[in-house]
Design an enzyme around this catalytic site. Structure first.
Site, PDB file in Angstrom:
ATOM      1  N   ARG A 161      -0.017  13.529   9.473  1.00 42.67           N
ATOM      2  CA  ARG A 161       1.212  13.580  10.204  1.00 42.67           C
ATOM      3  C   ARG A 161       1.695  14.136   8.786  1.00 42.67           C
ATOM      4  NH1 ARG A 161       3.830   8.057  11.607  1.00 42.67           N
ATOM      5  NH2 ARG A 161       3.728   8.061  13.573  1.00 42.67           N
ATOM      6  N   ASP A 168       0.819  -1.882  -0.156  1.00 44.70           N
ATOM      7  CA  ASP A 168      -0.379  -0.083  -0.151  1.00 44.70           C
ATOM      8  C   ASP A 168       1.013   1.165  -0.060  1.00 44.70           C
ATOM      9  OD1 ASP A 168       0.936  -0.338   2.967  1.00 44.70           O
ATOM     10  OD2 ASP A 168      -0.973  -0.648   3.844  1.00 44.70           O
ATOM     11  N   ASP A 189       4.333  -1.297  11.617  1.00 48.42           N
ATOM     12  CA  ASP A 189       3.187   0.432  11.052  1.00 48.42           C
ATOM     13  C   ASP A 189       3.481   1.187  12.336  1.00 48.42           C
ATOM     14  OD1 ASP A 189       3.053   1.951   8.185  1.00 48.42           O
ATOM     15  OD2 ASP A 189       1.675   2.467   9.738  1.00 48.42           O
ATOM     16  N   SER A 233       7.309   7.530  12.718  1.00 45.94           N
ATOM     17  CA  SER A 233       7.277   5.937  12.345  1.00 45.94           C
ATOM     18  C   SER A 233       7.588   5.012  12.968  1.00 45.94           C
ATOM     19  CB  SER A 233       7.724   6.098  10.768  1.00 45.94           C
ATOM     20  OG  SER A 233       8.625   6.182  10.977  1.00 45.94           O
TER      21      SER A 233
HETATM   22  C1  MIC Z   1       3.550   7.101   8.469  1.00 46.72           C
HETATM   23  O1  MIC Z   1       2.964   7.629   8.285  1.00 46.72           O
HETATM   24  O2  MIC Z   1       5.045   7.336   8.443  1.00 46.72           O
HETATM   25  C2  MIC Z   1       4.822   5.663   7.633  1.00 46.72           C
HETATM   26  C3  MIC Z   1       5.488   5.817   6.419  1.00 46.72           C
HETATM   27  O3  MIC Z   1       3.190   4.672   7.536  1.00 46.72           O
HETATM   28  C4  MIC Z   1       5.811   4.329   9.081  1.00 46.72           C
HETATM   29  C5  MIC Z   1       6.072   3.266   8.039  1.00 46.72           C
HETATM   30  C6  MIC Z   1       7.410   3.758   6.991  1.00 46.72           C
HETATM   31  O4  MIC Z   1       7.901   4.068   6.926  1.00 46.72           O
HETATM   32  O5  MIC Z   1       7.125   2.204   6.523  1.00 46.72           O
HETATM   33  C7  MIC Z   1       4.699   4.300   9.891  1.00 46.72           C
HETATM   34  O6  MIC Z   1       4.183   5.009  10.561  1.00 46.72           O
HETATM   35  O7  MIC Z   1       5.273   3.735  11.068  1.00 46.72           O
HETATM   36 FE1  SF4 Z   2      -0.210   5.016   5.017  1.00 51.47          FE
HETATM   37 FE2  SF4 Z   2       1.027   6.008   7.100  1.00 51.47          FE
HETATM   38 FE3  SF4 Z   2       0.003   7.903   6.139  1.00 51.47          FE
HETATM   39 FE4  SF4 Z   2      -1.381   5.958   7.333  1.00 51.47          FE
HETATM   40  S1  SF4 Z   2      -0.237   7.452   8.214  1.00 51.47           S
HETATM   41  S2  SF4 Z   2      -1.750   6.420   5.389  1.00 51.47           S
HETATM   42  S3  SF4 Z   2       0.525   4.223   6.767  1.00 51.47           S
HETATM   43  S4  SF4 Z   2       2.142   6.809   5.203  1.00 51.47           S
END
Ligand code: MIC
Ligand code: SF4
Length: 659
Positions: free
Chosen positions: A380, A65, A120, A546
């Protein structure tokens, strides 16, 4: 002690070792795991190194994803690797396009009363159905798939009492934004947030999952809702009523702390750049011109979010100066809005429809224009994460996002509703969801699985080997950073860097890329020319965000052996240990000032001190000063550090079993 709470009951039921006293180490059995493709490749490389023939969990799912832009062979090759791994080791595989791991997991697999460990940080989303769902580094997930329990410090269990009723235009997102406003991004470290009170009844499962999802931004271990008749109806509509069990807190349950939120008093809130806790009422910042609006991400792109947003847009037009996009959280949500016709409301209003994937949330396409303002329903908004270094990203509910898209500026949705006659609707849950299981590959039976060959494209490089912890660390300060450093600062994501997630040699070139582009050459000079370690000095909440273990693995590859900070975020702290980087904390936070870039550092008698549980002395050889540091490490973590990381520790353990 929080006996009788939902979280307590689940931990108790899964306890393998330890006392359930806040701060003490406990180990819990893990029922389910999930990985996503950006962390999954590394996690499975580590799982392969453990030599286990098949996953030992009740259920493990590998989702694709994140790395969805296929601009060359790399992401596509990694997807093929993941598919072959799933077939070989008995996992479910969720194909690209099926949706964002957390959304899909709630829909199809999450089970009340069970434990889930995911690579994640937003894994707690499944807490929306009464599951204890925790985010961790990929190596911890690999260990769980190999049958190892998950070790953590027993968190405090904080009860969040929801009273009253949400006024119209106030949503689940505003509840979690209110908590972030009150507690900040480090307010949840070492805590589980458990929701209770009459207000819980106000929230559907997808809405509960918005709250548990974004609990990650508090730094919490996880968040959980009870499993009640609303959960039951939801699981029934997903065709899995048999997965339901009732799980409520006892009437006399005592939480370690209680926070109360009166829903009647809430209003639409928004997080301003560049932190999810920089929260104000939307009405206070009205008038800011908007370039881009996106509804999506694992926080707010459920069928409920999409249906209500589309209904608000019915007969309306997106402002000509705004580009508005929708990324449905799952194929199931997309199917539903196609069936109920609301997809057409988005299209007629002028929306751009993106794939069911993380997409813009992780800078995989759809970056805002230079200096652009983007209003997103995400979780975020760290600086640069969108892919545009000077973009200004705000976080709000999908309904507030829609209002801003129509107005072309930040606007309180209640005001726009009055001006335009917009009507608030309550979204009814369907009696039966379209399951959409055609985008899954089921686990193969054991015999068939054994003959599956693992596909490895040229992008997949073997793991580097690491040596054990030295008797004494000798190095230099290679970087000094401030408070709330995120893993996006340490190991940036985005369309350029993400395809390198399965190649540590290549991705390590980007460590701290946007913070200090010289860091990598400095660390390499120390490693290769001086034979010295790099030491990083950090502020509060170091490593928030993350779960990406690359933010520990790549620095370790570059020669970082210790991080000295004022405090750490939970997952990154665990990842540092897993890769043999010693996380030390200043006893006196003012000592942070006693370091300058390139100072020569010595940390003598490290192993001895750690084993004895004594504070460590860090000598600044350049200034002659000595600084006392403590550490927040369990006995197991200390032996992992001494071994040079968790993989070495597991190999040693296996070796000693053989011997
Ligand atoms: C994010 O929201 O920062 C991610 C990308 O989903 C990360 C995981 C990753 O860096 O692959 C997370 O939330 O752990
Ligand atoms: Fe994907 Fe992380 Fe964003 Fe959720 S917060 S949508 S898992 S990149």
């Amino acid at each position: 002690m929080a006996k009788g709470t939902v979280a307590w009951k689940i931990i108790k039921e899964h306890l393998v070792s330890g006392n359930m006293v806040p701060g003490e180490e406990v180990a819990i059995k893990i029922d389910q795991t999930l990985t996503q493709d950006a962390t999954g490749t590394m996690s499975y490389l580590q799982f392969e190194a453990m030599g286990v023939p098949r996953v030992k969990t009740k259920l493990s799912v590998s989702y694709i994803d994140h790395n969805m832009l296929q601009t060359d062979f790399r992401n596509a090759d990694d997807h093929k690797y993941l598919i072959s791994i799933a077939k070989r080791y008995g996992l479910w595989l969720s194909k690209p396009g099926n949706g964002i791991c957390h959304q899909v997991h709630v829909e199809r697999f999450a089970k009340p009363g069970q434990t889930l460990l995911g690579s994640d940080s937003h894994t707690p989303t499944s807490g929306g159905v009464g599951m204890l769902a925790i985010g961790a580094g990929g190596l911890d997930i690999a260990a769980a798939m190999a049958g190892e329990p998950f070790f953590m410090k027993m968190p405090k269990i904080v009860g969040v009492k929801l009273t009253g009723k949400m006024p119209e235009w106030v949503t689940a997102k505003d509840i979690i934004l209110e908590l972030l406003r009150r507690l900040t991004v480090k307010g949840g470290v070492g805590k589980i947030f458990e929701y209770f009170g009459e207000g819980v009844r106000e929230l559907s499962v997808p809405e509960r999952s918005t709250i548990t999802n974004m609990g990650a931004e508090l730094g919490a271990t996880t968040s959980v809702f009870p499993s009640d008749d609303i959960t039951r109806a939801y699981l029934k509509a997903q065709g899995r009523e048999e997965d339901w069990t009732e799980l409520l807190s006892d009437p006399n349950a005592e939480y370690d702390e209680v926070i109360e939120i009166n829903l009647n008093e809430l209003e639409p809130l928004i997080a301003q750049p560049h932190s999810p806790d920089n929260v104000v009422p939307v009405r206070e910042i009205e008038g800011v011109k908007v370039d881009q609006v996106v509804i999506g991400s694992c926080t707010n792109s459920s069928f409920v979010d999409l249906t209500r947003s589309a209904k608000l847009l019915e007969g309306q037009k997106v402002n000509p100066d705004v580009v508005f996009a929708v990324a449905p959280g799952s194929k199931q949500a997309l199917e539903l809005i196609t069936e109920n016709g609301t997809l057409l409301d988005f299209l007629k209003a002028g929306a751009r429809i993106l794939e069911s994937a993380c997409g813009p949330c992780i800078g995989m396409g759809y970056a805002p224009p230079s200096g652009g303002v983007s209003i997103r329903s995400f979780n975020r908004n760290f600086e640069g994460r969108s892919g545009t270094p000077d973009a200004r990203v705000y976080l709000a509910s999908p309904e507030t996002c829609v209002a801003c898209a129509i107005a072309g500026e930040i606007i309180d949705p209640r005001r726009l509703a009055k001006e335009k006659g917009l009507k608030w609707i309550k979204v009814e849950m369907p009696e039966k969801f379209p399951y959409g299981d055609e985008a899954f590959i089921e686990p193969l039976p054991e015999e068939e699985a054994q003959s599956v060959e693992i596909y490895r494209g040229p992008n997949i490089k073997p793991l580097p080997e690491f040596d054990p912890m030295p008797e004494k660390i000798e190095g230099r300060v290679a970087l000094i950073v401030g408070d709330n450093i995120t893993t996006d600062h340490i190991m940036p994501a985005g369309a350029k860097v993400l395809p390198l997630r399965s190649n540590i040699y290549a991705i390590s070139e980007y460590v701290y890329h946007y913070v200090d582009p010289e860091f990598v050459s400095r660390a390499k000079k120390l490693r290769d020319e001086e034979g010295k370690a790099s030491v990083i000095v950090g502020g509060e909440n170091y490593g928030q965000g993350s779960s990406r273990e690359h933010a520990a693995l790549a620095p370790r590859f570059l020669g970082v052996r210790a991080v000295i900070a004022k405090s750490f975020a939970r997952i990154h702290h665990a990842n540092l240990v897993n890769f043999g980087i010693v996380p030390l904390e200043f006893v006196d936070k003012n000592d942070y000032e006693k370091f300058t870039l390139w100072d020569e550092i010595e940390i003598p008698d490290l192993e001895e001190k750690l084993k004895a549980g004594e504070n460590v002395i860090v000598k600044n050889v350049s200034t002659g000063e000595e600084v006392e540091c403590k550490y927040n490490l369990t006995p197991k973590q200390i032996s992992v550090l001494i071994a040079g990381g968790l993989l070495n520790w597991i190999k040693n353990k296996q070796g000693s079993r053989v011997a």
